[in-house]
Scaffold this motif. Sequence first.
Motif, PDB file in Angstrom:
ATOM      1  N   GLN A 135       0.819  -1.214   0.000  1.00 63.52           N
ATOM      2  CA  GLN A 135       0.000   0.000   0.000  1.00 63.52           C
ATOM      3  C   GLN A 135       0.858   1.271   0.000  1.00 63.52           C
ATOM      4  N   GLY A 136       2.182   1.133   0.051  1.00 61.95           N
ATOM      5  CA  GLY A 136       3.063   2.296  -0.023  1.00 61.95           C
ATOM      6  C   GLY A 136       3.589   2.796   1.305  1.00 61.95           C
ATOM      7  N   THR A 137       3.365   2.063   2.393  1.00 64.04           N
ATOM      8  CA  THR A 137       3.934   2.503   3.667  1.00 64.04           C
ATOM      9  C   THR A 137       5.453   2.374   3.610  1.00 64.04           C
ATOM     10  N   GLU A 138       6.109   3.245   4.325  1.00 65.56           N
ATOM     11  CA  GLU A 138       7.573   3.318   4.307  1.00 65.56           C
ATOM     12  C   GLU A 138       8.140   2.840   5.635  1.00 65.56           C
ATOM     13  N   LEU A 139       9.186   2.049   5.557  1.00 62.44           N
ATOM     14  CA  LEU A 139       9.915   1.597   6.736  1.00 62.44           C
ATOM     15  C   LEU A 139      11.124   2.510   6.912  1.00 62.44           C
ATOM     16  N   PRO A 140      11.156   3.316   7.986  1.00 61.88           N
ATOM     17  CA  PRO A 140      12.333   4.160   8.205  1.00 61.88           C
ATOM     18  C   PRO A 140      13.495   3.306   8.723  1.00 61.88           C
ATOM     19  N   CYS A 141      14.663   3.535   8.145  1.00 59.80           N
ATOM     20  CA  CYS A 141      15.851   2.743   8.467  1.00 59.80           C
ATOM     21  C   CYS A 141      17.055   3.664   8.599  1.00 59.80           C
ATOM     22  N   ILE A 142      18.093   3.139   9.237  1.00 59.62           N
ATOM     23  CA  ILE A 142      19.326   3.909   9.371  1.00 59.62           C
ATOM     24  C   ILE A 142      20.515   2.959   9.393  1.00 59.62           C
TER      25      ILE A 142
END
Length: 191
Positions: A135-142
């Motif tokens: 659905q286009g949700t984003e997983l924030p990563c670092i």
Amino acid sequence: MLFFSGDTIIEEAYWGSRALQRAMFRYVMTFKLRHTGVPIYWMLISKGFKTYLLLANNYYHYYPNPENKDEYLKDYVEAYCREYFAEYYDDESKLIDFGENYQCLKPDVAPITEEMRQKNRKIEFFEECNPSWVQGTELPCIGELRWVDILQTAVRFVKKSSLKKNKSNLNKDKLSKSAQTKDQDQDSKVA
């Protein structure tokens, strides 16, 4: 120092190329050499597993991590998301949801199959963290880039390059031997 990237879109003709990784490595190395004592982090948001794998396969210290390592980086991710994506960041799911009108990946571009989940723990983990990626949700990563990591990456790159070169040379040798055998067969038929 923090570098940020959002959607990473690569034209289909360049899929499988490592040009992006090499360009980013050169860019970050140039910065790291100019500012030797400054920690470097790459913050990204990922709606697809391929972008997540850019981080997970190229950084030794990153979050979220399938081995529950580097949990100290979680605070950086959450602080960044609260600062820059406050209205879209969900503290509970740890995802960024820009809403229904936000773009999502085309279903045929980067689907995750059961076979992929079974063969690659990082892909399976990405989907566990971002089950609504379709659905286009984003997983924030670092990811954190340390000098020792740069050295390990360089060694790994040289080894891969050497293996490819050796494999290429082996294939050339096989072709050459095959051609010699055919020539010998032709010579014996003529004689």
